[in-house]
Write an enzyme that holds these catalytic residues in place. Sequence first.
Site, PDB file in Angstrom:
ATOM      1  N   ASP A  32      -2.719   0.434   8.256  1.00 60.86           N
ATOM      2  CA  ASP A  32      -1.512   1.329   8.063  1.00 60.86           C
ATOM      3  C   ASP A  32      -0.389   1.219   8.839  1.00 60.86           C
ATOM      4  OD1 ASP A  32      -3.817   4.046   7.163  1.00 60.86           O
ATOM      5  OD2 ASP A  32      -2.913   2.591   5.898  1.00 60.86           O
ATOM      6  N   ASN A  92       0.859  -1.206   0.040  1.00 63.41           N
ATOM      7  CA  ASN A  92      -0.132   0.134  -0.150  1.00 63.41           C
ATOM      8  C   ASN A  92       0.937   1.409  -0.194  1.00 63.41           C
ATOM      9  OD1 ASN A  92      -2.532   1.485   0.369  1.00 63.41           O
ATOM     10  ND2 ASN A  92      -1.833   1.998   2.366  1.00 63.41           N
ATOM     11  N   SER A 115       4.666   6.959   2.421  1.00 61.39           N
ATOM     12  CA  SER A 115       5.126   5.656   2.903  1.00 61.39           C
ATOM     13  C   SER A 115       4.471   4.495   2.276  1.00 61.39           C
ATOM     14  CB  SER A 115       4.891   5.258   4.367  1.00 61.39           C
ATOM     15  OG  SER A 115       5.266   6.256   5.268  1.00 61.39           O
ATOM     16  N   HIS A 144       0.983   5.019   1.393  1.00 57.74           N
ATOM     17  CA  HIS A 144       0.260   5.860   2.259  1.00 57.74           C
ATOM     18  C   HIS A 144       0.663   7.258   2.228  1.00 57.74           C
ATOM     19  CE1 HIS A 144      -2.270   6.651   5.653  1.00 57.74           C
ATOM     20  NE2 HIS A 144      -1.112   7.025   6.358  1.00 57.74           N
TER      21      HIS A 144
HETATM   22  N1  LIG Z   1      -6.181  -4.159   6.805  1.00 58.22           N
HETATM   23  C1  LIG Z   1      -5.978  -3.182   6.121  1.00 58.22           C
HETATM   24  N2  LIG Z   1      -6.709  -2.661   5.229  1.00 58.22           N
HETATM   25  C2  LIG Z   1      -6.202  -1.420   4.406  1.00 58.22           C
HETATM   26  C3  LIG Z   1      -4.965  -1.027   4.655  1.00 58.22           C
HETATM   27  C4  LIG Z   1      -4.177  -1.642   5.719  1.00 58.22           C
HETATM   28  O1  LIG Z   1      -3.131  -1.307   6.048  1.00 58.22           O
HETATM   29  N3  LIG Z   1      -4.728  -2.666   6.241  1.00 58.22           N
HETATM   30  N4  LIG Z   1      -4.544   0.205   4.028  1.00 58.22           N
HETATM   31  C5  LIG Z   1      -5.453   1.046   3.511  1.00 58.22           C
HETATM   32  C6  LIG Z   1      -5.414   2.234   2.601  1.00 58.22           C
HETATM   33  N5  LIG Z   1      -5.566   3.370   3.371  1.00 58.22           N
HETATM   34  C7  LIG Z   1      -4.538   4.262   3.748  1.00 58.22           C
HETATM   35  O2  LIG Z   1      -3.545   4.129   3.335  1.00 58.22           O
HETATM   36  C8  LIG Z   1      -7.132   3.618   4.023  1.00 58.22           C
HETATM   37  C9  LIG Z   1      -8.227   3.515   3.547  1.00 58.22           C
HETATM   38  C10 LIG Z   1      -9.319   3.555   4.023  1.00 58.22           C
HETATM   39  C11 LIG Z   1      -9.423   3.842   5.167  1.00 58.22           C
HETATM   40  C12 LIG Z   1     -11.036   3.990   5.508  1.00 58.22           C
HETATM   41  O3  LIG Z   1     -11.092   4.509   6.671  1.00 58.22           O
HETATM   42  N6  LIG Z   1     -11.793   3.504   4.757  1.00 58.22           N
HETATM   43  C13 LIG Z   1     -13.423   3.764   5.196  1.00 58.22           C
HETATM   44  C14 LIG Z   1     -14.137   4.088   4.044  1.00 58.22           C
HETATM   45  C15 LIG Z   1     -13.525   5.541   3.729  1.00 58.22           C
HETATM   46  C16 LIG Z   1     -14.304   5.869   2.345  1.00 58.22           C
HETATM   47  O4  LIG Z   1     -14.932   5.255   1.722  1.00 58.22           O
HETATM   48  O5  LIG Z   1     -13.921   7.225   1.953  1.00 58.22           O
HETATM   49  C17 LIG Z   1     -13.900   2.017   5.434  1.00 58.22           C
HETATM   50  O6  LIG Z   1     -13.146   1.155   4.986  1.00 58.22           O
HETATM   51  O7  LIG Z   1     -14.809   1.964   6.167  1.00 58.22           O
HETATM   52  C18 LIG Z   1      -8.432   4.095   5.921  1.00 58.22           C
HETATM   53  C19 LIG Z   1      -7.139   4.015   5.583  1.00 58.22           C
HETATM   54  C20 LIG Z   1      -6.472   0.083   2.649  1.00 58.22           C
HETATM   55  N7  LIG Z   1      -6.882  -0.841   3.482  1.00 58.22           N
HETATM   56  N1  LIG Z   2      -5.234   5.993   2.904  1.00 64.06           N
HETATM   57  C1  LIG Z   2      -5.110   5.658   1.596  1.00 64.06           C
HETATM   58  C2  LIG Z   2      -4.798   7.164   0.986  1.00 64.06           C
HETATM   59  O1  LIG Z   2      -5.134   8.184   1.611  1.00 64.06           O
HETATM   60  N2  LIG Z   2      -4.149   6.961  -0.150  1.00 64.06           N
HETATM   61  C3  LIG Z   2      -3.718   8.117  -0.882  1.00 64.06           C
HETATM   62  O2  LIG Z   2      -4.826   8.312  -1.748  1.00 64.06           O
HETATM   63  C4  LIG Z   2      -4.170   8.946  -3.079  1.00 64.06           C
HETATM   64  C5  LIG Z   2      -4.631   8.167  -4.245  1.00 64.06           C
HETATM   65  O3  LIG Z   2      -4.402   9.152  -5.345  1.00 64.06           O
HETATM   66  P1  LIG Z   2      -4.440   8.354  -6.849  1.00 64.06           P
HETATM   67  O4  LIG Z   2      -5.766   7.617  -6.779  1.00 64.06           O
HETATM   68  O5  LIG Z   2      -4.265   9.485  -7.739  1.00 64.06           O
HETATM   69  O6  LIG Z   2      -3.305   7.194  -6.919  1.00 64.06           O
HETATM   70  C6  LIG Z   2      -2.722   8.741  -2.823  1.00 64.06           C
HETATM   71  O7  LIG Z   2      -2.402  10.029  -2.475  1.00 64.06           O
HETATM   72  C7  LIG Z   2      -2.489   7.726  -1.965  1.00 64.06           C
HETATM   73  O8  LIG Z   2      -1.424   8.058  -1.073  1.00 64.06           O
END
Ligand SMILES: Nc1nc2c(c(=O)[nH]1)N[C@@H](CN(C=O)c1ccc(C(=O)N[C@@H](CCC(=O)O)C(=O)O)cc1)CN2
Ligand SMILES: NCC(=O)N[C@@H]1O[C@H](COP(=O)([O-])[O-])[C@@H](O)[C@H]1O
Length: 249
Positions: free
Chosen positions: A167, A129, A158, A131
């Site tokens: 994350d 992922n 990251s 982040h």
């Molecule tokens: N088990 C894991 N799942 C995910 C990870 C992880 O490390 N472990 N990384 C995320 C990516 N991410 C940040 O980098 C992230 C994505 C989504 C959310 C979140 O709160 N999602 C909500 C809905 C939000 C929306 O739809 O806008 C949800 O799922 O209820 C937090 C962090 C990907 N998954």
């Molecule tokens: N927590 C997950 C998160 O915030 N991810 C972030 O969403 C953007 C996606 O952009 P993209 O669709 O243009 O690649 C990126 O900046 C990525 O780091």
Amino acid sequence: MSGDYPSQQQDTLNDFEAAAAEKPRVVVLISGNGSNLQALLDAQAHDELGGDIVAVVSNKADAYGLRRAKDAGVDAVALPHREYDSREAFDAALIKVIDRHEPHLIVLAGFMRILTPGFVDHYRGRMLNVHPSLLPAYQGLHTHQRALADGVEEHGVSVHFVTEELDGGPVVIQAVVNVEPNQDIDALIEKVHAREHLIYPIAVRWFLEGRVKLSPQGKATLDDIPLPPTGLRMSHADAAEELDEDLDD
Ligand SMILES: Nc1nc2c(c(=O)[nH]1)N[C@@H](CN(C=O)c1ccc(C(=O)N[C@@H](CCC(=O)O)C(=O)O)cc1)CN2
Ligand SMILES: NCC(=O)N[C@@H]1O[C@H](COP(=O)([O-])[O-])[C@@H](O)[C@H]1O
């Protein structure tokens, strides 16, 4: 080459050629614009990725990243999470779609769904992922806003292995962005994106080359050397050089 060898030898030669031509397969999960997906597609087009993106799957049917995949001739699948009664049901359907492609690596590129422990376990050690923060700082959402609100002098991005802890997985590569006084958030986001688009293809390539691994003890290693909690800190110049890119700012 046909006609130069008896048919049995030709078949063997074809098998060797086919095996040599087949590259590691990557499936990318998205939810939106797909600029990180585009960076990965561009790296692949320049033979800098070390594998082939064989499918892109989005939980949002209107994700522009699906158009980017189609334009690149890559299988683009919309799997709306709202059509499933539970997170577990969605993840089970997502596994079925992904596993049709028998991927070596799953890449989350702006994928905005928290994945269940069962899903994470299914792809343990082969899911990355990107982040938008210097983990372990600012896990979760709205990282740029939170960093600016705290007045940080450094922010960044990251690339990490995905584990059950949101994350919280071991970090592979980080890139730092200096935050100016009175930093405009859109300019900050643009700087973070620029670094994402360099370090993500590098991390993916290093994984596909077998250089980056997740140990059974849950530690990220590069060339079998344990990485620190912040992963490998790459400067913009180093990342650009590694990807044979011109510096864009
Ligand atoms: N088990 C894991 N799942 C995910 C990870 C992880 O490390 N472990 N990384 C995320 C990516 N991410 C940040 O980098 C992230 C994505 C989504 C959310 C979140 O709160 N999602 C909500 C809905 C939000 C929306 O739809 O806008 C949800 O799922 O209820 C937090 C962090 C990907 N998954
Ligand atoms: N927590 C997950 C998160 O915030 N991810 C972030 O969403 C953007 C996606 O952009 P993209 O669709 O243009 O690649 C990126 O900046 C990525 O780091």
